[in-house]
Motif scaffolding. Structure first.
Motif, PDB file in Angstrom:
ATOM      1  N   UNK A  81      -1.307  12.413 -17.165  1.00 39.08           N
ATOM      2  CA  UNK A  81      -1.916  13.673 -17.768  1.00 39.08           C
ATOM      3  C   UNK A  81      -1.398  14.103 -18.984  1.00 39.08           C
ATOM      4  N   UNK A  82      -0.053  13.735 -19.275  1.00 42.39           N
ATOM      5  CA  UNK A  82       0.588  13.839 -20.616  1.00 42.39           C
ATOM      6  C   UNK A  82      -0.077  13.093 -21.654  1.00 42.39           C
ATOM      7  N   UNK A  83       0.062  11.711 -21.109  1.00 45.40           N
ATOM      8  CA  UNK A  83      -0.693  10.630 -22.122  1.00 45.40           C
ATOM      9  C   UNK A  83      -2.167  10.712 -22.454  1.00 45.40           C
ATOM     10  N   UNK A  84      -2.816  11.396 -21.688  1.00 47.04           N
ATOM     11  CA  UNK A  84      -4.176  11.524 -22.008  1.00 47.04           C
ATOM     12  C   UNK A  84      -4.463  12.966 -22.792  1.00 47.04           C
ATOM     13  N   UNK A  85      -3.544  13.807 -22.705  1.00 45.32           N
ATOM     14  CA  UNK A  85      -3.533  15.000 -23.847  1.00 45.32           C
ATOM     15  C   UNK A  85      -3.356  14.499 -25.261  1.00 45.32           C
ATOM     16  N   UNK A  86      -2.004  13.412 -25.271  1.00 40.89           N
ATOM     17  CA  UNK A  86      -1.686  13.221 -26.554  1.00 40.89           C
ATOM     18  C   UNK A  86      -2.850  12.211 -27.118  1.00 40.89           C
ATOM     19  N   UNK A  87      -3.567  11.567 -26.487  1.00 36.80           N
ATOM     20  CA  UNK A  87      -4.734  10.770 -26.994  1.00 36.80           C
ATOM     21  C   UNK A  87      -5.818  11.547 -27.418  1.00 36.80           C
TER      22      UNK A  87
END
Length: 73
Positions: A55-61
């Motif tokens: 979820x954090x990685x997708x937010x950054x992307x």
């Protein structure tokens, strides 16, 4: 697609030059950069998903284009 149409309407000469890549010296460097940039981007994206919460990685992307647009202004 929409961006290409806007560019075609307002700047037809630059659009044609961008499509044919005329006037760009070192085309092989351009294509190498495109390939390596895509490869490294996907590789780093997979590493981010592997080592962080997805979820954090997708937010950054999802926010990356906004950061790039703010730098470009």
């Amino acid at each position: 697609m929409t961006v290409a149409l806007v560019v075609a309407v307002f700047k037809s000469s630059e659009f044609k030059q961008a499509l044919t890549l005329r006037g760009i010296s070192g085309k092989q460097w351009f294509f190498a950069a495109v390939f390596l940039g895509t490869f490294l981007g996907l590789w780093l994206q997979l590493g981010a998903v592997k080592y962080t919460d997805p979820a954090i990685a997708q937010t950054i992307f999802a926010t990356a284009p906004l950061i790039v647009m703010s730098i470009g202004l």
